[in-house]
Design an enzyme around this catalytic site. Structure first.
Site: not given
Ligand code: ADP
Length: 164
Positions: A17, A41, A91, A128
């Site tokens: 992130h 969730k 990703r 996450s």
């Molecule tokens: P969600 O709960 O919608 O999965 P996240 O909090 O995991 O959301 O992620 C928010 C945004 O960050 C999304 O666009 C997701 O694709 C992006 N994201 C999450 N992890 C990564 C990573 N390791 N590299 C790049 N983008 C990421």
């Protein structure tokens, strides 16, 4: 001033992130990191904890603001903030289908709001969910999440480890 909304669960924020936010700051003057309170969730960290973890990482950088996004339409939230860019990270191929669907739906709902994607680089393997799994098994997450997040994960997992 060009601003973007970067929304997600951030349960917890990872280096993946952070990489997207830092890359986003090359293109945008201001990024609002919107922490989603998704009642379906069950998060490990409370909204307050998730916001605090984001603020910890950007304490010195006033261009990044953490906010709470209490559901509803993301495009409406963006408009309420006077922002018309939604920032997303991509990703892997696996992300593409759902992101394309969501971006297209958002464009239908609000043609004035644009979704911008940034490709993941070094942290393409980080989510996450995976972080929480590794933490629950006692794995070392150095370099994958910020140090302060690693400490908070250890505190959360300690009672679980004690009860087995
Ligand atoms: P969600 O709960 O919608 O999965 P996240 O909090 O995991 O959301 O992620 C928010 C945004 O960050 C999304 O666009 C997701 O694709 C992006 N994201 C999450 N992890 C990564 C990573 N390791 N590299 C790049 N983008 C990421």
């Amino acid at each position: 001033m060009a601003a973007a909304i970067y929304a997600g669960s951030f349960d917890p924020i990872t280096n993946g992130h952070l990489a997207i936010i830092r890359a986003g700051l090359v293109a945008f003057d201001r990024i609002i990191v919107a922490v989603l309170t998704n009642p379906t969730k069950s998060p490990l960290f409370s909204i307050e904890e998730r916001i605090a973890m984001i603020e910890d990482e950007f304490a010195e950088d006033r261009r990044v603001e953490a906010d709470c996004f209490e559901g509803g339409l993301l495009v409406e939230y963006a408009r309420s903030k006077g922002v018309n860019v939604v920032l997303r990270g991509l990703r892997a191929v696996g992300d593409f289908d759902s992101e394309l669907q969501m971006a297209t739906m958002n464009r239908n709902l609000a043609p004035d709001v644009v979704t911008v994607f940034i490709m993941a680089n070094d942290y393409f393997f980080v989510s996450s969910t995976l972080i929480k799994e590794v933490a629950s098994l006692g794995g070392d997450l150095t370099g994958v999440v910020p140090e302060r997040v690693q400490q908070r994960l250890a505190v959360k997992m300690a009672p679980r480890a004690a009860t087995g």
